[in-house]
Write an enzyme that holds these catalytic residues in place. Structure first.
Site, PDB file in Angstrom:
ATOM      1  N   ARG A  67      36.245  35.853  39.881  1.00 51.60           N
ATOM      2  CA  ARG A  67      35.418  36.994  39.492  1.00 51.60           C
ATOM      3  C   ARG A  67      36.052  38.282  40.015  1.00 51.60           C
ATOM      4  O   ARG A  67      37.070  38.259  40.704  1.00 51.60           O
ATOM      5  CB  ARG A  67      34.009  36.853  40.049  1.00 51.60           C
ATOM      6  CG  ARG A  67      33.944  36.915  41.564  1.00 51.60           C
ATOM      7  CD  ARG A  67      32.516  36.765  42.070  1.00 51.60           C
ATOM      8  NE  ARG A  67      32.439  36.983  43.521  1.00 51.60           N
ATOM      9  CZ  ARG A  67      31.308  36.938  44.215  1.00 51.60           C
ATOM     10  NH1 ARG A  67      30.172  36.678  43.596  1.00 51.60           N
ATOM     11  NH2 ARG A  67      31.320  37.159  45.515  1.00 51.60           N
ATOM     12  N   ASP A 114      40.080  29.198  43.529  1.00 52.99           N
ATOM     13  CA  ASP A 114      38.910  29.849  44.104  1.00 52.99           C
ATOM     14  C   ASP A 114      37.925  28.788  44.588  1.00 52.99           C
ATOM     15  O   ASP A 114      37.927  27.660  44.087  1.00 52.99           O
ATOM     16  CB  ASP A 114      38.217  30.737  43.057  1.00 52.99           C
ATOM     17  CG  ASP A 114      37.480  31.925  43.678  1.00 52.99           C
ATOM     18  OD1 ASP A 114      36.674  31.690  44.606  1.00 52.99           O
ATOM     19  OD2 ASP A 114      37.711  33.057  43.235  1.00 52.99           O
ATOM     20  N   ASP A 165      40.296  26.073  48.847  1.00 57.18           N
ATOM     21  CA  ASP A 165      40.033  26.931  49.999  1.00 57.18           C
ATOM     22  C   ASP A 165      41.372  27.485  50.456  1.00 57.18           C
ATOM     23  O   ASP A 165      42.263  26.727  50.855  1.00 57.18           O
ATOM     24  CB  ASP A 165      39.371  26.108  51.106  1.00 57.18           C
ATOM     25  CG  ASP A 165      39.100  26.907  52.374  1.00 57.18           C
ATOM     26  OD1 ASP A 165      39.538  28.074  52.464  1.00 57.18           O
ATOM     27  OD2 ASP A 165      38.472  26.354  53.288  1.00 57.18           O
ATOM     28  N   VAL A 166      41.539  28.813  50.401  1.00 60.71           N
ATOM     29  CA  VAL A 166      42.839  29.408  50.708  1.00 60.71           C
ATOM     30  C   VAL A 166      43.227  29.280  52.175  1.00 60.71           C
ATOM     31  O   VAL A 166      44.377  29.537  52.534  1.00 60.71           O
ATOM     32  CB  VAL A 166      42.908  30.892  50.286  1.00 60.71           C
ATOM     33  CG1 VAL A 166      42.740  31.034  48.789  1.00 60.71           C
ATOM     34  CG2 VAL A 166      41.889  31.733  51.052  1.00 60.71           C
ATOM     35  N   ASN A 198      44.940  37.433  46.009  1.00 62.81           N
ATOM     36  CA  ASN A 198      43.787  38.293  45.820  1.00 62.81           C
ATOM     37  C   ASN A 198      42.574  37.871  46.656  1.00 62.81           C
ATOM     38  O   ASN A 198      41.716  38.696  46.960  1.00 62.81           O
ATOM     39  CB  ASN A 198      43.403  38.312  44.337  1.00 62.81           C
ATOM     40  CG  ASN A 198      42.075  38.987  44.092  1.00 62.81           C
ATOM     41  OD1 ASN A 198      41.948  40.208  44.201  1.00 62.81           O
ATOM     42  ND2 ASN A 198      41.057  38.195  43.769  1.00 62.81           N
ATOM     43  N   TYR A 239      37.897  43.425  58.863  1.00 62.18           N
ATOM     44  CA  TYR A 239      38.478  43.611  57.532  1.00 62.18           C
ATOM     45  C   TYR A 239      39.689  44.542  57.520  1.00 62.18           C
ATOM     46  O   TYR A 239      40.757  44.166  57.018  1.00 62.18           O
ATOM     47  CB  TYR A 239      37.393  44.108  56.576  1.00 62.18           C
ATOM     48  CG  TYR A 239      37.846  44.318  55.156  1.00 62.18           C
ATOM     49  CD1 TYR A 239      37.947  43.248  54.273  1.00 62.18           C
ATOM     50  CD2 TYR A 239      38.166  45.586  54.678  1.00 62.18           C
ATOM     51  CE1 TYR A 239      38.347  43.433  52.968  1.00 62.18           C
ATOM     52  CE2 TYR A 239      38.568  45.784  53.377  1.00 62.18           C
ATOM     53  CZ  TYR A 239      38.653  44.705  52.521  1.00 62.18           C
ATOM     54  OH  TYR A 239      39.062  44.893  51.221  1.00 62.18           O
ATOM     55  N   LYS A 253      43.621  43.630  56.589  1.00 60.30           N
ATOM     56  CA  LYS A 253      44.311  44.275  55.474  1.00 60.30           C
ATOM     57  C   LYS A 253      45.544  45.048  55.948  1.00 60.30           C
ATOM     58  O   LYS A 253      46.544  45.146  55.235  1.00 60.30           O
ATOM     59  CB  LYS A 253      43.343  45.194  54.724  1.00 60.30           C
ATOM     60  CG  LYS A 253      42.237  44.442  53.992  1.00 60.30           C
ATOM     61  CD  LYS A 253      42.788  43.470  52.964  1.00 60.30           C
ATOM     62  CE  LYS A 253      41.702  42.811  52.141  1.00 60.30           C
ATOM     63  NZ  LYS A 253      42.219  41.935  51.076  1.00 60.30           N
ATOM     64  N   VAL A 264      36.137  49.820  44.596  1.00 62.75           N
ATOM     65  CA  VAL A 264      36.313  49.192  43.285  1.00 62.75           C
ATOM     66  C   VAL A 264      34.999  48.551  42.863  1.00 62.75           C
ATOM     67  O   VAL A 264      34.261  48.017  43.694  1.00 62.75           O
ATOM     68  CB  VAL A 264      37.426  48.121  43.317  1.00 62.75           C
ATOM     69  CG1 VAL A 264      37.675  47.552  41.918  1.00 62.75           C
ATOM     70  CG2 VAL A 264      38.717  48.703  43.879  1.00 62.75           C
ATOM     71  N   THR A 275      33.247  45.820  42.177  1.00 59.17           N
ATOM     72  CA  THR A 275      33.339  44.379  42.339  1.00 59.17           C
ATOM     73  C   THR A 275      32.111  43.848  43.053  1.00 59.17           C
ATOM     74  O   THR A 275      31.377  44.601  43.700  1.00 59.17           O
ATOM     75  CB  THR A 275      34.578  43.997  43.178  1.00 59.17           C
ATOM     76  OG1 THR A 275      34.404  44.499  44.509  1.00 59.17           O
ATOM     77  CG2 THR A 275      35.855  44.546  42.576  1.00 59.17           C
TER      78      THR A 275
END
Length: 255
Positions: A15, A36, A62-63, A89, A159, A163, A192, A194
């Site tokens: 998504r 995802d 699961d990343v 992403n 966060y 990043k 953004v 989202t």
């Protein structure tokens, strides 16, 4: 078509920005693999791509799991025969002041955002090398370049640290992999449209003051615009661009 005959893996592609990337890549000629944890939304995006003439495969994964990345890359090769493009992403956010953020919160954000990016690259790069090169595009954030805006979660959370780590990982990998014809870049979006940023909206929508802190103009960037930048960086048209952290934020980083 900018990505004709390319095979691209997009983490967090169910998504938001990830789905916009997956759909644009498919329109540009790429075969798309979506990874995802959101299975229902991921399969919906897969179906939408396939029903409009594209080729897509959804993998629930699961990343943060090394084993699942190994399996995901193997499944990509089994279905499409190669891997040309990796878009890291997948990401999560959290809120809280320094003294309120738990170790568990810190570890979770770092595991998904930073470790997940590293694990993906670790397993994808050998296959890219085997096929003569490739392109990696990481998703950072404007908060990886500038301070966290006041009023958002008390002014701190893990966060932006995660990043910022992605920005430096991007540069380090770009230098390391340049001799192997693997380019590594990242984009740094501001606000953004989202589901992630929707979590900051109140019952009457987005706080105008919050939007002002995220950008110089009163609005949010469309996910499709982020996808366009990523498609360019992933394509042969950007063959000379390597190690870049591209802000997409209405110029907020310059203010």
């Amino acid at each position: 078509m900018r990505l004709k005959d390319k095979v691209a893996f997009i983490s967090g592609g169910a998504r938001g920005i990830g789905a916009a990337i997956a759909k644009l890549f498919a329109r540009e000629g790429a075969k798309v693999v979506i990874g995802d944890v959101l299975e229902e939304e991921g399969r919906k995006t897969e179906t939408e791509i396939n029903e409009t003439g594209g080729e897509s495969l959804f993998l629930r994964m699961d990343v943060t799991s090394e084993d699942e990345w190994q399996q995901a890359v193997a499944s990509t090769l089994a279905r499409f025969g190669k891997l040309d493009v990796l878009v890291n992403n997948a990401g999560i956010g959290d809120t809280g002041k320094v003294e309120d953020t738990t170790v568990e919160q810190w570890d979770r954000v770092m595991d998904v955002n930073l470790k997940g990016t590293y694990l993906a690259s670790w397993h994808a790069v050998p296959e890219m090398k085997r096929f003569g090169g490739g392109s990696i595009v990481n998703l950072s954030s404007i908060m990886g370049l500038v301070g966290y805006p006041r009023g958002m979660g008390g002014g701190f959370n893990p966060y932006p640290a995660s990043k910022g780590g992605i920005v430096q990982l991007t540069k380090s990998m770009a230098i390391d992999l340049a001799p192997d014809n693997v380019r590594v870049n990242c984009v740094c979006p501001g606000g953004v449209e989202t589901p992630l940023i929707a979590g900051f909206a109140g019952p009457e929508g987005f706080d105008p003051d919050l939007i002002h802190r995220l950008s110089l103009v009163p609005g949010l960037t469309a996910a499709g615009e982020i996808a366009e930048a990523i498609a360019y960086l992933a394509s042969p048209a950007a063959s000379s661009i390597n190690g870049v952290a591209l802000p997409i934020d209405f110029g907020t980083h310059a203010a």
